[in-house]
Design an enzyme around this catalytic site. Structure first.
Site, PDB file in Angstrom:
ATOM      1  N   GLY A 148       0.833  -1.224   0.009  1.00 58.66           N
ATOM      2  CA  GLY A 148       0.135  -0.170   0.041  1.00 58.66           C
ATOM      3  C   GLY A 148       0.777   0.957  -0.179  1.00 58.66           C
ATOM      4  N   TYR A 159       3.861  -3.220   2.686  1.00 58.62           N
ATOM      5  CA  TYR A 159       3.191  -2.668   3.569  1.00 58.62           C
ATOM      6  C   TYR A 159       2.779  -3.698   4.504  1.00 58.62           C
ATOM      7  CZ  TYR A 159      -0.185   0.629   6.060  1.00 58.62           C
ATOM      8  OH  TYR A 159      -0.732   1.298   7.058  1.00 58.62           O
ATOM      9  N   HIS A 196       8.135  -7.716  -3.223  1.00 58.75           N
ATOM     10  CA  HIS A 196       6.798  -7.988  -4.049  1.00 58.75           C
ATOM     11  C   HIS A 196       7.073  -9.288  -5.005  1.00 58.75           C
ATOM     12  CE1 HIS A 196       4.470  -4.393  -3.302  1.00 58.75           C
ATOM     13  NE2 HIS A 196       5.677  -3.715  -3.375  1.00 58.75           N
ATOM     14  N   ASP A 218      -9.579  -6.809 -25.544  1.00 59.94           N
ATOM     15  CA  ASP A 218     -10.711  -6.793 -24.543  1.00 59.94           C
ATOM     16  C   ASP A 218     -11.906  -6.661 -24.922  1.00 59.94           C
ATOM     17  OD1 ASP A 218      -8.133  -6.744 -22.975  1.00 59.94           O
ATOM     18  OD2 ASP A 218      -8.180  -4.499 -22.666  1.00 59.94           O
ATOM     19  N   LYS A 252      -4.782  -8.525 -18.790  1.00 58.00           N
ATOM     20  CA  LYS A 252      -4.856  -8.815 -20.260  1.00 58.00           C
ATOM     21  C   LYS A 252      -4.540 -10.440 -20.589  1.00 58.00           C
ATOM     22  CE  LYS A 252      -4.455  -5.918 -23.311  1.00 58.00           C
ATOM     23  NZ  LYS A 252      -5.478  -5.072 -23.752  1.00 58.00           N
TER      24      LYS A 252
END
Ligand code: XMP
Length: 522
Positions: free
Chosen positions: A72, A100, A186, A244, A378
Site C-alpha cells: 500500500g 506494507y 513484491h 478486451d 490482459k
C-alpha cells in the site's frame, strides 16, 4: 467485486480452496490475486479493515486457507494509516504480509519500522539467511523487486529474520511458532525472479491449498452473471477491435444472443493502419449487427489545439461515449458493454492516467454498464477468449489504448501528424513481425514528438520531427521492460522511417522501463 457477492458464488458447488487478500491499496494488489489464480487457487480481494469476526464467517462458508496482506502507499507510523484487526493474526490461518503488509505485521509485533535511510525502488538483490517457509528451496542470492520508503530494522525475539538486503535488515521474517510471514519485496511482480516459487511455498506448504481452480472456469460464471444482469434487455457493445472488447463482445453474444445486441465500432481516425478494415472483416464474419461509425472529423475537431494528455483522454472518452449513446438511442439498447480490464481501473484510480473507458460521464442514458472483464488482466482475458473459441488473430492482438494514436502524438493532434505516426507505426510493426519477434513482446509501436531536429538530405539541410520507436516486454502492463531488439531490426526500422515517412527525420529507440515511465507516452 464485493467480498460478499464473490464469496457467496464460491460457497455453492465450487468448494475450491481460497485465499483472502486484504487490500491496503497497493498498485499490485490485483496482481497478487492473479498470481494466486494462476496457481489454480481461487482468490478474493477484501478491504483491509475486514474484521476477524467477518473473516471467521467467511471461513465457515468457504475454504479460506490463507490470508495475504497487500502492499500500500502509506507509512505504517502515519496518523490514520490503514490498519489490521489484531485478531486476524490470532485466527490460526496462515498470514503473509507483503511490503506494507510486512511492515504492518512488524509494527503490530513491536518491531522497529522507520523511514529507510536509502529507499529501494526497482530491482535489488536479497540475501536469504534461512531458506525455510516461504523462502524454501531458494538460492542464497535472489533478484527481488522492491518499492518502499519505510524499512523494518528489527523484530522481537519471537520472530526470526529470514532475509536482508544492503538497505533493509529485515527483508523477510517468520514467527517462530505461528504461521505468520512477511516479505518486504513484491513476489507478485515478475521481476522478482522466484516470486512464483515464494507464493507457491505459501499457498501449498504453509496453507495446504489444493490446486483445483482454473481460469477457464471464468467464462461460464461470467455468462451466468451477464444473463442475470441483462435479463431479457438489449445491449450495445463498444468494440474497439482490441482483445478486451472483442472478448467482451464474444461473451455478451454468447450470453444474450446476437439478435439482442448491436456491435458498434467507432472509427475515431486515431486507429492504426488497416485496423478498421480488419474489424470489418473479422466481425462481419460473426454475423452480428456490426455498425462502423466514421467519426474522424469529429475527433480531430474536438482535439484541435489540445496538448494536455489528460485533456485529450477526457475529450476522446466523452466523445466516444456520446457517439455510443447516439447509436444506442437509435437501436434502443438498455446496457452498454465495455471491455474494461483491471489495469485500466487501477491506473485511472491511481491518478496516473484517465483510461477512456473508465472516465464515463455521470449522466449515462443506459440502464447500466456491463464490464465482464473488469477484474482481469490482459493475459487472463486472452485465456477467456481462447476458451470461448476466438481465433488467435484476435486473442493475440497487441494492446492498443482507447485514445489510440492521440496519446502517441506529443502536443496537438492533427490529421498530418496522425498520418505520420500511423505510417511509422506500420513500419515498426511490420519489421518486428517480419523478424519473428512479435510473440515475445507485449507491445511495439511508434510515437511522434513535437520536437524537430536538423539533418541532411542529399546536399540540403532538413528539419524534421523526432519519432519514438518502442518495444516492451511485459506480462500484464503493470510493469514493463524495454525490449533489447537486435541492431539489424532497429536499423531497418530507422532506415525505413526516415526514407518512407515524410516529416520524420530522426527515430529514437526508447529505453525507459515502467516504472518509472509508462508504456504509452501520454
Ligand atoms: P500505460 O501507458 O499506462 O499503459 O503504461 C498500460 C497498458 O494500457 C494501455 N493503455 C490504455 N488502454 N485505454 C485503454 O483501453 C487507455 O486510455 C489506455 N492507456 C494505455 C497501454 O497500451 C498499455 O498496454
Amino acid at each position: 467485486m464485493g467480498a460478499t457477492r464473490a464469496l457467496k458464488a464460491n460457497s455453492g458447488t465450487n468448494r475450491s480452496d481460497a485465499i483472502l487478500i486484504l487490500n491496503f491499496g497497493g498498485q499490485y494488489t490485483h496482481l497478487i490475486g492473479r498470481n494466486v489464480r494462476e496457481n489454480s487457487v481461487y482468490s478474493e480481494i477484501v478491504p483491509n479493515d475486514t474484521s476477524a469476526r467477518r473473516i471467521k464467517r467467511i471461513v465457515s462458508k468457504t475454504n479460506v486457507k490463507g490470508i495475504i496482506l497487500s502492499g500500500g502507499p502509506d507509512s505504517v507510523y502515519q496518523k490514520g494509516a490503514p490498519g489490521l484487526d489484531q485478531k486476524v493474526l490470532d485466527l490460526g490461518i496462515p498470514v503473509l504480509g507483503l511490503c506494507y503488509g510486512h511492515q504492518l505485521i512488524a509494527k503490530m509485533a513491536n518491531g522497529v519500522v522507520k523511514p529507510a535511510e536509502k529507499k529501494e525502488f526497482g530491482g535489488t538483490k536479497a540475501t536469504i539467511d534461512r531458506g525455510v517457509a516461504v523462502l524454501k528451496g531458494l538460492e542464497p542470492r535472489q533478484d527481488v523487486w522492491m518499492s518502499h520508503g519505510d524499512t523494518v530494522y528489527s523484530m522481537p525475539p519471537e520472530y526470526e529474520v529470514l532475509a536482508h538486503t544492503d538497505n533493509t535488515p529485515v527483508a523477510a521474517f517468520r514467527h517462530k511458532d505461528r504461521p505468520i510471514y512477511g516479505l518486504q519485496w513484491h513476489p507478485e511482480v515478475m521481476h522478482t525472479k522466484n516470486g512464483v516459487q515464494m507464493l507457491r511455498n505459501f499457498l501449498f506448504d504453509q496453507c495446504g491449498c489444493k490446486p483445483d481452480w482454473k481460469m477457464e472456469d471464468f467464462a461460464p460464471r461470467a455468462l451466468e452473471a451477464i444473463k442475470h444482469r441483462i435479463r431479457g434487455g438489449s445491449a450495445v457493445v463498444a468494440l474497439s477491435g482490441g482483445v478486451d472488447s472483442s472478448v467482451a463482445t464474444a461473451l455478451v453474444a454468447k450470453a444474450i444472443g446476437g439478435e439482442k445486441m448491436a456491435v458498434v465500432y467507432v472509427d475515431t481516425g486515431l486507429m492504426r493502419k488497416g485496423e478498421t478494415e480488419q474489424v470489418r472483416e473479422t466481425f462481419s464474419a460473426l454475423g452480428t449487427d456490426l455498425r462502423i461509425i466514421d467519426a474522424e472529423e469529429r475527433f480531430v475537431k474536438a482535439l484541435k489545439g489540445v496538448v494536455n494528455p489528460e485533456k485529450k483522454r477526457k475529450i476522446i472518452g466523452r466523445l466516444f461515449i456520446r457517439i455510443f449513446e447516439e447509436q444506442a438511442a437509435l437501436i434502443k439498447a438498455d446496457y452498454l458493454v465495455q471491455g474494461t480490464i483491471y489495469p485500466d481501473t487501477i491506473e485511472s484510480k491511481g491518478g496516473i492516467k484517465t483510461h477512456h473507458n473508465i472516465a464515463l460521464p455521470r449522466k449515462l442514458k443506459f440502464r447500466g454498464i456491463v464490464e465482464p472483464l473488469k477484474d482481469l488482466y490482459k493475459d487472463e482475458v486472452r485465456i477467456v477468449g481462447r476458451s470461448l473459441g476466438l481465433p488467435d488473430s484476435i486473442v493475440d492482438r497487441q494492446p492498443f489504448p482507447g485514445p489510440g494514436l492521440a496519446v502517441r502524438i506529443k502536443g496537438e493532434v492533427t490529421k498530418r501528424k496522425l498520418e505520420m505516426v500511423r505510417e511509422a507505426d506500420w513500419i515498426v510493426t511490420s519489421e518486428i513481425e517480419k523478424a519473428g519477434l512479435a510473440k515475445g513482446l507485449w507491445q511495439y509501436f511508434a510515437t511522434l514528438t513535437d520536437t524537430r531536429s536538423v539533418g541532411v538530405r542529399g546536399d540540403s539541410r532538413s528539419y524534421k520531427r523526432i519519432a519514438g520507436v518502442n518495444a516492451y516486454v511485459s506480462r500484464d502492463a503493470m510493469t514493463a521492460e524495454f525490449a533489447e531488439l537486435p541492431w539489424d531490426v532497429l536499423r531497418a526500422i530507422s532506415t525505413r522511417i526516415t526514407n518512407e515517412v515524410p516529416g520524420i527525420g530522426r527515430p529514437l529507440y526508447n529505453i525507459t522501463d515502467k516504472p518509472p515511465g509508462t508504456i504509452e507516452w501520454e
